[in-house]
Design a protein around this motif. Structure first.
Motif, PDB file in Angstrom:
ATOM      1  N   LEU A   1       0.820  -1.202   0.000  1.00 20.44           N
ATOM      2  CA  LEU A   1       0.000   0.000   0.000  1.00 20.44           C
ATOM      3  C   LEU A   1       0.857   1.256   0.000  1.00 20.44           C
ATOM      4  N   LEU A   2       1.925   1.266   0.793  1.00 22.65           N
ATOM      5  CA  LEU A   2       2.807   2.424   0.835  1.00 22.65           C
ATOM      6  C   LEU A   2       3.583   2.582  -0.463  1.00 22.65           C
TER       7      LEU A   2
ATOM      8  N   ALA B   1       4.268   6.228  -3.809  1.00 23.46           N
ATOM      9  CA  ALA B   1       5.511   6.830  -4.305  1.00 23.46           C
ATOM     10  C   ALA B   1       5.272   7.500  -5.646  1.00 23.46           C
ATOM     11  N   VAL B   2       5.968   8.611  -5.861  1.00 22.99           N
ATOM     12  CA  VAL B   2       5.895   9.341  -7.112  1.00 22.99           C
ATOM     13  C   VAL B   2       6.896   8.717  -8.073  1.00 22.99           C
ATOM     14  N   GLY B   3       6.557   8.698  -9.339  1.00 30.13           N
ATOM     15  CA  GLY B   3       7.365   8.018 -10.341  1.00 30.13           C
ATOM     16  C   GLY B   3       8.753   8.600 -10.528  1.00 30.13           C
TER      17      GLY B   3
ATOM     18  N   ASP C   1       6.584  27.204  18.327  1.00 22.75           N
ATOM     19  CA  ASP C   1       6.060  25.996  17.697  1.00 22.75           C
ATOM     20  C   ASP C   1       6.868  25.740  16.430  1.00 22.75           C
ATOM     21  N   ALA C   2       7.206  24.516  16.182  1.00 22.88           N
ATOM     22  CA  ALA C   2       7.939  24.141  14.978  1.00 22.88           C
ATOM     23  C   ALA C   2       7.392  22.828  14.449  1.00 22.88           C
ATOM     24  N   SER C   3       7.321  22.741  13.111  1.00 23.68           N
ATOM     25  CA  SER C   3       6.878  21.497  12.492  1.00 23.68           C
ATOM     26  C   SER C   3       7.564  21.357  11.138  1.00 23.68           C
ATOM     27  N   TRP C   4       7.657  20.123  10.684  1.00 23.99           N
ATOM     28  CA  TRP C   4       8.292  19.855   9.406  1.00 23.99           C
ATOM     29  C   TRP C   4       7.672  18.601   8.827  1.00 23.99           C
ATOM     30  N   GLU C   5       7.135  18.726   7.641  1.00 21.91           N
ATOM     31  CA  GLU C   5       6.532  17.582   6.969  1.00 21.91           C
ATOM     32  C   GLU C   5       7.609  16.910   6.120  1.00 21.91           C
ATOM     33  N   LEU C   6       7.887  15.675   6.410  1.00 24.32           N
ATOM     34  CA  LEU C   6       8.869  14.931   5.637  1.00 24.32           C
ATOM     35  C   LEU C   6       8.288  14.581   4.271  1.00 24.32           C
ATOM     36  N   ASP C   7       9.087  14.755   3.261  1.00 24.55           N
ATOM     37  CA  ASP C   7       8.655  14.474   1.898  1.00 24.55           C
ATOM     38  C   ASP C   7       9.045  13.043   1.540  1.00 24.55           C
ATOM     39  N   LEU C   8       8.368  12.103   2.159  1.00 21.19           N
ATOM     40  CA  LEU C   8       8.731  10.695   1.995  1.00 21.19           C
ATOM     41  C   LEU C   8       8.536  10.188   0.575  1.00 21.19           C
ATOM     42  N   PHE C   9       7.477  10.597  -0.081  1.00 27.15           N
ATOM     43  CA  PHE C   9       7.146  10.049  -1.379  1.00 27.15           C
ATOM     44  C   PHE C   9       7.431  11.016  -2.521  1.00 27.15           C
TER      45      PHE C   9
ATOM     46  N   ASN D   1       6.153  16.814  -2.611  1.00 26.43           N
ATOM     47  CA  ASN D   1       6.523  18.229  -2.515  1.00 26.43           C
ATOM     48  C   ASN D   1       7.617  18.584  -3.518  1.00 26.43           C
ATOM     49  N   ARG D   2       8.567  17.694  -3.714  1.00 29.95           N
ATOM     50  CA  ARG D   2       9.613  17.948  -4.715  1.00 29.95           C
ATOM     51  C   ARG D   2       9.012  18.015  -6.116  1.00 29.95           C
ATOM     52  N   ARG D   3       8.049  17.155  -6.381  1.00 35.71           N
ATOM     53  CA  ARG D   3       7.380  17.196  -7.692  1.00 35.71           C
ATOM     54  C   ARG D   3       6.560  18.477  -7.844  1.00 35.71           C
ATOM     55  N   ALA D   4       5.990  18.958  -6.750  1.00 35.52           N
ATOM     56  CA  ALA D   4       5.248  20.216  -6.818  1.00 35.52           C
ATOM     57  C   ALA D   4       6.179  21.382  -7.151  1.00 35.52           C
TER      58      ALA D   4
END
Length: 174
Positions: A9-10, A14-16, A126-134, A137-140
């Protein structure tokens, strides 16, 4: 056991891979008579100035500054650049802070105690960071970069059409 069931499922999230244009084998030259001679590319930035007519120069300048299509194309470039900055921002951590200060004074009915002042201070971080696992965001960012380049090309196409029309109409009128 749960990981084994979740892995397929994971993997679907993933992005191509990066796009690679196909390699085309082109001939070195088109004619068998003589090989192609490399020449410098023509600079066509202000081709109408080669005609040496100041009236045409003024008409082209007026057309470029007053044309709503050129203004709209420039606005689309600004929009595309802002969208790219926003997409790049999604790759970075988000840090926020807050602060507050309150001062309260209370007076009681009894005069022997007198008025009392209360100060209250609050601060937060406050601090947060979304990991770009798949890679979404890089594709965006990649898509936003291509969008900005396309907007710049649209402006160039608009200018070529506008200046060509002004020059052709001017030559016809002359």
């Amino acid at each position: 056991m749960v990981w084994l069931a979740a892995m397929p499922l994971l993997g679907g999230c993933a992005v191509g891979p990066d796009y690679v244009p196909p390699a085309l084998e082109l001939p070195v030259h088109w004619s068998a008579d003589k090989p192609a001679v490399a020449t410098a590319p023509l600079q066509l930035g202000a081709w109408w100035r080669r005609l040496g007519d100041p009236l045409l120069d003024r008409l082209v300048a007026e057309a470029v500054t007053g044309n709503p299509d050129v203004a709209a194309a420039k606005a689309r470039i600004r929009e595309a650049r802002a969208l790219r900055k926003q997409a790049v921002g999604a790759l970075l951590p988000v840090i926020g802070g807050s602060g507050a200060a309150n001062a309260n004074r209370s007076a009681s009915g009894v005069t022997e105690i007198g008025a009392t002042t209360f100060n209250q201070f609050q601060a937060g971080l406050d601090a947060s960071w979304e990991l770009d696992l798949f890679g979404g965001n890089r594709r965006a960012v990649e898509a936003a970069t291509y969008g900005a380049e396309a907007a710049e090309d649209d402006l160039r196409a608009t200018l070529v059409t506008l200046i060509g029309d002004v020059a052709a109409t001017y030559v016809d009128a002359r």
